[in-house]
Structure formats: structure tokens, C-alpha cells
Design a protein around this motif. Structure first.
Motif, PDB file in Angstrom:
ATOM      1  N   LEU A 347      -2.800  -7.915  43.313  1.00  0.00           N
ATOM      2  CA  LEU A 347      -4.031  -8.015  42.534  1.00  0.00           C
ATOM      3  C   LEU A 347      -5.158  -8.494  43.433  1.00  0.00           C
ATOM      4  N   ASP A 348      -6.317  -7.873  43.260  1.00  0.00           N
ATOM      5  CA  ASP A 348      -7.496  -8.175  44.081  1.00  0.00           C
ATOM      6  C   ASP A 348      -8.583  -8.728  43.163  1.00  0.00           C
ATOM      7  N   PHE A 349      -9.013  -9.983  43.422  1.00  0.00           N
ATOM      8  CA  PHE A 349     -10.029 -10.636  42.589  1.00  0.00           C
ATOM      9  C   PHE A 349     -11.304 -10.845  43.411  1.00  0.00           C
ATOM     10  N   THR A 350     -12.434 -10.471  42.847  1.00  0.00           N
ATOM     11  CA  THR A 350     -13.720 -10.690  43.506  1.00  0.00           C
ATOM     12  C   THR A 350     -14.633 -11.479  42.581  1.00  0.00           C
ATOM     13  N   GLN A 378      -6.969 -16.270  50.316  1.00  0.00           N
ATOM     14  CA  GLN A 378      -8.397 -15.977  50.220  1.00  0.00           C
ATOM     15  C   GLN A 378      -8.783 -15.108  51.415  1.00  0.00           C
ATOM     16  N   ARG A 379      -9.482 -14.007  51.126  1.00  0.00           N
ATOM     17  CA  ARG A 379      -9.921 -13.103  52.191  1.00  0.00           C
ATOM     18  C   ARG A 379     -11.433 -12.968  52.090  1.00  0.00           C
ATOM     19  N   GLY A 380     -12.133 -13.596  53.004  1.00  0.00           N
ATOM     20  CA  GLY A 380     -13.580 -13.585  52.904  1.00  0.00           C
ATOM     21  C   GLY A 380     -14.063 -14.641  51.924  1.00  0.00           C
ATOM     22  N   GLN A 381     -15.383 -14.697  51.753  1.00  0.00           N
ATOM     23  CA  GLN A 381     -15.977 -15.751  50.939  1.00  0.00           C
ATOM     24  C   GLN A 381     -15.684 -15.597  49.457  1.00  0.00           C
ATOM     25  N   ASP A 382     -15.674 -14.350  48.963  1.00  0.00           N
ATOM     26  CA  ASP A 382     -15.587 -14.154  47.508  1.00  0.00           C
ATOM     27  C   ASP A 382     -14.359 -13.383  47.062  1.00  0.00           C
ATOM     28  N   ASN A 383     -13.430 -13.105  47.985  1.00  0.00           N
ATOM     29  CA  ASN A 383     -12.311 -12.219  47.671  1.00  0.00           C
ATOM     30  C   ASN A 383     -10.971 -12.963  47.749  1.00  0.00           C
ATOM     31  N   PHE A 384     -10.109 -12.742  46.733  1.00  0.00           N
ATOM     32  CA  PHE A 384      -8.801 -13.396  46.658  1.00  0.00           C
ATOM     33  C   PHE A 384      -7.730 -12.350  46.365  1.00  0.00           C
ATOM     34  N   LEU A 385      -6.551 -12.543  46.943  1.00  0.00           N
ATOM     35  CA  LEU A 385      -5.432 -11.630  46.716  1.00  0.00           C
ATOM     36  C   LEU A 385      -4.258 -12.406  46.134  1.00  0.00           C
ATOM     37  N   ALA A 386      -3.542 -11.760  45.221  1.00  0.00           N
ATOM     38  CA  ALA A 386      -2.350 -12.363  44.631  1.00  0.00           C
ATOM     39  C   ALA A 386      -1.203 -11.365  44.717  1.00  0.00           C
ATOM     40  N   ARG A 400      -3.232 -11.375  34.112  1.00  0.00           N
ATOM     41  CA  ARG A 400      -4.656 -11.026  34.229  1.00  0.00           C
ATOM     42  C   ARG A 400      -5.473 -11.700  33.129  1.00  0.00           C
ATOM     43  N   GLN A 401      -4.980 -11.578  31.906  1.00  0.00           N
ATOM     44  CA  GLN A 401      -5.712 -12.135  30.761  1.00  0.00           C
ATOM     45  C   GLN A 401      -5.823 -13.656  30.854  1.00  0.00           C
ATOM     46  N   ILE A 410     -17.801 -14.321  35.794  1.00  0.00           N
ATOM     47  CA  ILE A 410     -17.774 -12.884  36.067  1.00  0.00           C
ATOM     48  C   ILE A 410     -16.767 -12.634  37.172  1.00  0.00           C
ATOM     49  N   LEU A 411     -15.795 -11.774  36.879  1.00  0.00           N
ATOM     50  CA  LEU A 411     -14.677 -11.575  37.785  1.00  0.00           C
ATOM     51  C   LEU A 411     -14.277 -10.101  37.799  1.00  0.00           C
ATOM     52  N   THR A 412     -14.157  -9.529  38.976  1.00  0.00           N
ATOM     53  CA  THR A 412     -13.691  -8.153  39.112  1.00  0.00           C
ATOM     54  C   THR A 412     -12.244  -8.181  39.590  1.00  0.00           C
ATOM     55  N   VAL A 413     -11.372  -7.449  38.842  1.00  0.00           N
ATOM     56  CA  VAL A 413      -9.957  -7.427  39.199  1.00  0.00           C
ATOM     57  C   VAL A 413      -9.549  -5.988  39.511  1.00  0.00           C
ATOM     58  N   LYS A 414      -8.932  -5.797  40.665  1.00  0.00           N
ATOM     59  CA  LYS A 414      -8.430  -4.472  41.046  1.00  0.00           C
ATOM     60  C   LYS A 414      -6.961  -4.562  41.373  1.00  0.00           C
ATOM     61  N   GLU A 415      -6.275  -3.409  41.157  1.00  0.00           N
ATOM     62  CA  GLU A 415      -4.849  -3.368  41.498  1.00  0.00           C
ATOM     63  C   GLU A 415      -4.624  -2.364  42.615  1.00  0.00           C
TER      64      GLU A 415
END
Length: 415
Positions: A347-350, A378-386, A400-401, A410-415
Motif C-alpha cells: 500500500l502506498d500512502f501520500t 517512509q519514502r520521501g517527505q510525504d510518501n509512506f509504504l506498508a 485502509r478504512q 487528506i490522504l491518497t492510497v494506492k495499491e
């Protein structure tokens, strides 16, 4: 309140001296030298005020006997009606703190007693200061070796030498101020594992000496060392940050007393040999000296290796690592799942807001809401991986929920 033992075979003089001094001190009275010796042992007065000329044991002999029976100098003040200078000179030659003539004058007696006790306090303060390591508050090298040698000669228990593992890295990477902070904290932890009957001292830069009285089993010592290692790591991460990767800990060499003798030099040499085995093994452990015990069985070595590899503290929530370690874990999980046909989910959170406070808060949300078997970075200032292991589609959706609900930003989640 300080205690004064007054010794005089004349009851009236006992009452006079007692009345004068009882205004400011606790008073103990003895009507003979023999009685004074018994009271001195049980009451432990701060000062003895004694008549010189008494039947049986006179003041001079009383002073000699008390000095022989006490491990510390005994402050004694003589009082007499003898006008000759000879008796006064003899009293001072024997080490008397002061000399006063009868009849007693209240103000003079009070002033002289006060002066003696103030000097005694100063000497005690200087003695204590000279015995302590100023940074840690433990005994310094000289005092620790002297006092623990006495315990080794007369008591039974365990003598330990402890050494901090990889401490130099703290000084090199975080500075000597941080190194001092670690030493002070480690000393506090040592104080927490010893009793009032035990002794501990700092005998080198990061080397410590401990004697635990009346300890007969190695399990007690192993538990103490394990506690020191766990708590030291927790403190180090609190001081230097959770991403601190220095394998900081303590190794210990121990020896049973008197099983291995009573000579302090020989005992420390044996404890040092036991410590050497630990330091050149897996560290963060304790070993007891034993002739002929090589301590190299495969089972024991494997157990130690597992202890070093495993987590030192079982913290709840996901496993946080830096991005490079996260990448290694991800690649390993891919290999593992090729063989087991398992599945991992990434999961990718921004974050929309990426200041330091927001990033720290969001990382805490991630760690708290994921399982111990999951991994985050944490990858970069605003990006997190799980990295989710063995999570079904339904479990992934719930995660996710839960994270979105708790974050509320405000959070963007990508898979």
C-alpha cells in the motif's frame, strides 16, 4: 539529630553536660568506660565526650579501645579538672579532637562541640566525594576496587564485570554529550538492579564492576543482564530516535565468590576471562567463569545467535524500518511467496500536508493500526509504504478504512 555519648563516673557531671548539650543533640550517658564501649557499639554516636580520669578504663584507654573497634576514626573530646598541661598534651597526641576543662561553661562547650561536628561533616563529605564517580554517582575505580575487595574477602555472592557493547559508535555518530547521557542512564539502570547490600562502581570509560551479595544461582544474574540490555536499548532509542541502529548493549563476565576464591585480583581476572568470551561471541550476554568450560556447544551458540538476531523488545504494531531495509524485506517476501504461493500486498500512502509533525503523526497511525507481521517505511517527505503479509482482500479493505478514519486528513492510497 546528631548523637553524643557522654562518659563520666561522676553522676553530677553527666547531668550537667547532658543538660547543656541536650538542647541541640541526642544524648547518651555512660557512667564508666566499660559501659561506654557497649553503648558505642549499639548507638554509634557522632562524638564522644569523655572524662579523662575514671576508675578502671580511663579516658585515654577508652579512646584507644574505641579506635581499635571502629573502622572509622572516632572523634573524641576530653574533659577534666586536671590543670596540668601534660594531660592536655597527651590527649592531643592520642588524637583527641578537643580538650575542655571542668567546671564546664555552657557556651564554650556548645561552641566546641559544634565546631568538631562541623569538621566531621566536612571530612565525611570530602571522603564521599572522593569515592564517587562524578558523572554516574557510582563508586569510582579506587573506591569500587577497595570496597568490593573487602566483600570478596568476607562475603559470598557474585562478582561481575560489565562492558558496554559498541559504545564507541555512540560517541562517533552522536557525539560525546550523547555518550555521557548513555553512561548516566546505564548507571541509573545498574542502581535499579542492585540492593542496599550490593556495591557497584565505574572502573573505566564504559566498564563497570558489581558485587551482588548472597546470590547463589546464575539465573538471577542472567535476568539482571537481560533487563539491563532491554532497558538500555529502549532508553537509547528514546535519546537518539527510533531509527537508531547501533547494536548497543552490555556484556558481562561473572564469577561466584567464594567458589572461585577470595582474592580480588584473581577473581577479577576470572570474571574478565568470562567477559572476553562474551565480547568475542555474540555480545549482549553474560558468562560465568568455570575451569574447563569452553561454552562452545552448538546448541548454546545457536541460542545466543537467536537472541542477538531477534527483537530485544516486543513492541506492538507494524515493524518500522528505513527504505533500504524495507526494499530487502520486500524482495525476500517475493522470493518466499514464489515457493509458498503466498501473497503480499503493498500500500502506498501520500499525505496532502507533509510537515514534520504530520509525517510523524501519520507514521504512528500506520504502526498502530497494522499487525506485527506487517512492515512500514517512509519514502520521501510525504510518501509512506506498508507491506501487508497474508492479508485477504477483505482484511486489506478494513485496514485502509481504519487508517483513513483515524487519520482524518487528506490522504491518497494506492495499491
Amino acid at each position: 539529630m546528631q548523637k553524643i555519648l557522654i562518659v563520666d563516673d561522676e553522676r553530677i557531671m553527666l547531668k550537667i553536660a547532658s543538660k547543656i548539650l541536650s538542647r541541640e543533640y541526642e544524648i547518651i550517658c555512660a557512667a564508666s568506660g566499660a559501659e561506654a564501649i557497649e553503648l558505642f557499639k549499639s548507638k554509634k554516636p557522632d562524638l564522644v565526650l569523655s572524662d579523662l580520669l575514671m576508675p578502671g578504663i580511663d579516658g585515654y584507654e577508652l579512646h584507644r579501645i574505641l579506635q581499635e573497634k571502629s573502622s572509622e576514626p572516632v572523634p573524641i573530646m576530653f574533659m577534666t579538672s586536671d590543670e596540668s598541661d601534660e594531660s592536655e598534651s597527651k590527649g592531643f597526641e592520642l588524637g583527641a579532637a578537643d580538650y575542655i576543662r571542668k567546671p564546664l561553661k555552657a557556651d564554650v562547650l556548645l561552641q566546641r562541640v559544634k565546631k568538631i561536628l562541623e569538621q566531621v561533616d566536612k571530612i565525611q563529605d570530602l571522603t564521599e566525594a572522593a569515592s564517587l564517580d562524578m558523572m554516574t554517582g557510582l563508586l569510582n575505580k579506587t573506591a569500587a576496587q577497595r570496597e568490593i575487595a573487602k566483600l570478596c574477602a568476607a562475603s559470598q555472592g557474585v562478582l561481575m564485570i560489565l562492558d558496554l557493547d559498541n559504545f564507541k559508535l555512540v560517541n562517533d555518530l552522536y557525539g560525546h554529550a550523547m555518550g555521557d547521557k548513555i553512561l548516566i542512564r546505564f548507571a541509573e539502570l545498574i542502581k535499579g538492579i542492585i540492593r542496599s547490600t550490593d556495591l557497584a562502581g565505574r572502573v573505566g570509560g564504559d566498564e563497570f564492576l558489581i558485587f551482588c551479595q548472597n546470590v547463589h544461582d546464575d539465573k538471577t544474574i542472567f535476568n539482571k543482564v537481560r533487563f539491563l540490555n532491554n532497558q538500555l536499548l529502549i532508553s537509547a532509542k528514546n535519546f537518539m530516535g527510533k531509527d537508531m541502529t547501533i547494536p548497543l548493549g552490555t556484556s558481562a563476565g561473572a564469577v561466584f565468590v567464594p567458589n572461585e576464591g577470595r582474592d580480588f585480583a584473581a577473581l577479577t581476572n576470572k570474571a574478565d576471562k568470562a567477559l572476553y568470551k562474551v565480547k568475542h561471541g555474540n555480545k549482549h550476554d553474560c558468562a560465568f567463569f568455570s575451569e574447563g568450560n569452553s561454552d562452545t556447544s552448538e546448541k548454546k551458540n545457536l541460542s545466543k545467535t537467536k537472541m542477538i538476531l531477534s527483537e530485544r523488545t516486543k513492541e506492538a504494531g507494524a515493524y518500522f524500518v528505513d527504505f533500504e531495509k524495507f526494499q530487502a524485506i520486500y524482495r525476500f517476501m517475493e522470493r518466499l511467496n514464489e515457493e509458498t504461493h503466498g501473497e503480499i500486498k503493498l500500500l502506498d500512502f501520500t499525505l496532502a500536508t507533509a510537515d514534520d509533525k504530520s509525517c510523524e503523526d501519520f507514521m504512528n497511525v500506520l504502526i498502530k493500526n497494522l499487525r506485527r507481521s506487517d512492515c512500514v517505511t517512509q519514502r520521501g517527505q510525504d510518501n509512506f509504504l506498508a507491506l501487508l503479509t497474508n492479508a485477504s482482500a477483505r482484511e486489506e479493505n478494513i485496514i485502509r478504512q481504519r487508517i483513513s478514519k483515524e487519520w482524518r486528513g487528506i490522504l491518497t492510497v494506492k495499491e
